[in-house]
Motif scaffolding. Structure first.
Motif, short mmCIF file in Angstrom:
data_model
loop_
_atom_site.label_atom_id
_atom_site.label_comp_id
_atom_site.label_asym_id
_atom_site.label_seq_id
_atom_site.Cartn_x
_atom_site.Cartn_y
_atom_site.Cartn_z
N SER A 87 0.69 -1.27 0.06
CA SER A 87 0.25 -0.09 0.16
C SER A 87 0.84 1.25 0.03
CB SER A 87 -0.98 0.16 1.17
OG SER A 87 -0.16 0.05 2.32
N MET A 103 1.97 1.79 -3.52
CA MET A 103 1.17 2.29 -4.44
C MET A 103 0.79 3.81 -4.08
SD MET A 103 0.08 0.21 -6.64
CE MET A 103 -1.51 0.83 -6.96
N ARG A 104 0.86 4.16 -3.03
CA ARG A 104 0.75 5.64 -2.42
C ARG A 104 1.85 6.37 -2.98
NH1 ARG A 104 1.54 6.02 2.99
NH2 ARG A 104 0.05 4.03 3.04
N ASN A 105 2.96 5.94 -2.93
CA ASN A 105 4.02 6.53 -3.45
C ASN A 105 4.01 6.74 -4.89
OD1 ASN A 105 6.57 7.98 -3.35
ND2 ASN A 105 7.69 5.97 -3.78
N LYS A 106 3.65 5.84 -5.68
CA LYS A 106 3.40 5.74 -7.08
C LYS A 106 2.38 6.78 -7.54
CE LYS A 106 2.53 2.57 -10.85
NZ LYS A 106 2.16 1.23 -11.28
N ASP A 107 1.22 6.67 -6.68
CA ASP A 107 0.09 7.76 -7.17
C ASP A 107 0.78 9.22 -6.90
OD1 ASP A 107 -1.59 5.66 -7.66
OD2 ASP A 107 -2.53 5.67 -5.94
N GLU A 108 1.59 9.56 -5.71
CA GLU A 108 2.04 10.64 -5.57
C GLU A 108 2.88 11.32 -6.82
OE1 GLU A 108 3.80 10.60 -1.76
OE2 GLU A 108 1.93 10.49 -0.63
N ARG A 121 1.94 14.70 -13.49
CA ARG A 121 0.98 15.35 -14.33
C ARG A 121 0.93 16.78 -14.06
NH1 ARG A 121 -1.78 10.67 -12.70
NH2 ARG A 121 -2.64 11.81 -10.85
N ALA A 172 3.19 10.13 -9.70
CA ALA A 172 2.22 10.22 -10.80
C ALA A 172 1.65 11.73 -10.89
CB ALA A 172 1.31 9.27 -11.04
N LYS A 173 1.15 12.04 -9.65
CA LYS A 173 0.33 13.51 -9.70
C LYS A 173 1.39 14.74 -9.86
CE LYS A 173 -2.21 16.27 -6.17
NZ LYS A 173 -2.34 16.37 -4.87
#
Length: 64
Positions: A30, A33-38, A44, A40-41
């Motif tokens: 988890s 995944m959180r790090n990957k989402d950060e 962007r 990616a944000k």
């Protein structure tokens, strides 16, 4: 023939050391995944800023 044995032992030790390095994961699934989402944000946001900069440059260049 002692050298051959020494080489073989060195290869085994190096392989063991290399194997240990690959398996060091300190984050849980988890957290990864959180790090990957950060990340990616952030990317962007950078892409949007770059696109806006290009549009501004194109608009400024067209008015000359």
């Amino acid at each position: 023939m002692a050298r051959g044995n020494q080489r073989e032992n060195a290869r085994e030790a190096a392989a063991k050391k290399a194997g240990n390095v690959k398996n060091k994961t300190t984050m849980s699934g988890s957290e990864q995944m959180r790090n990957k989402d950060e990340v990616a944000k952030i990317m962007r946001e950078k892409q949007l800023a770059a696109e806006e900069k290009k549009k501004a440059e194109a608009a400024a260049g067209g008015k000359k």
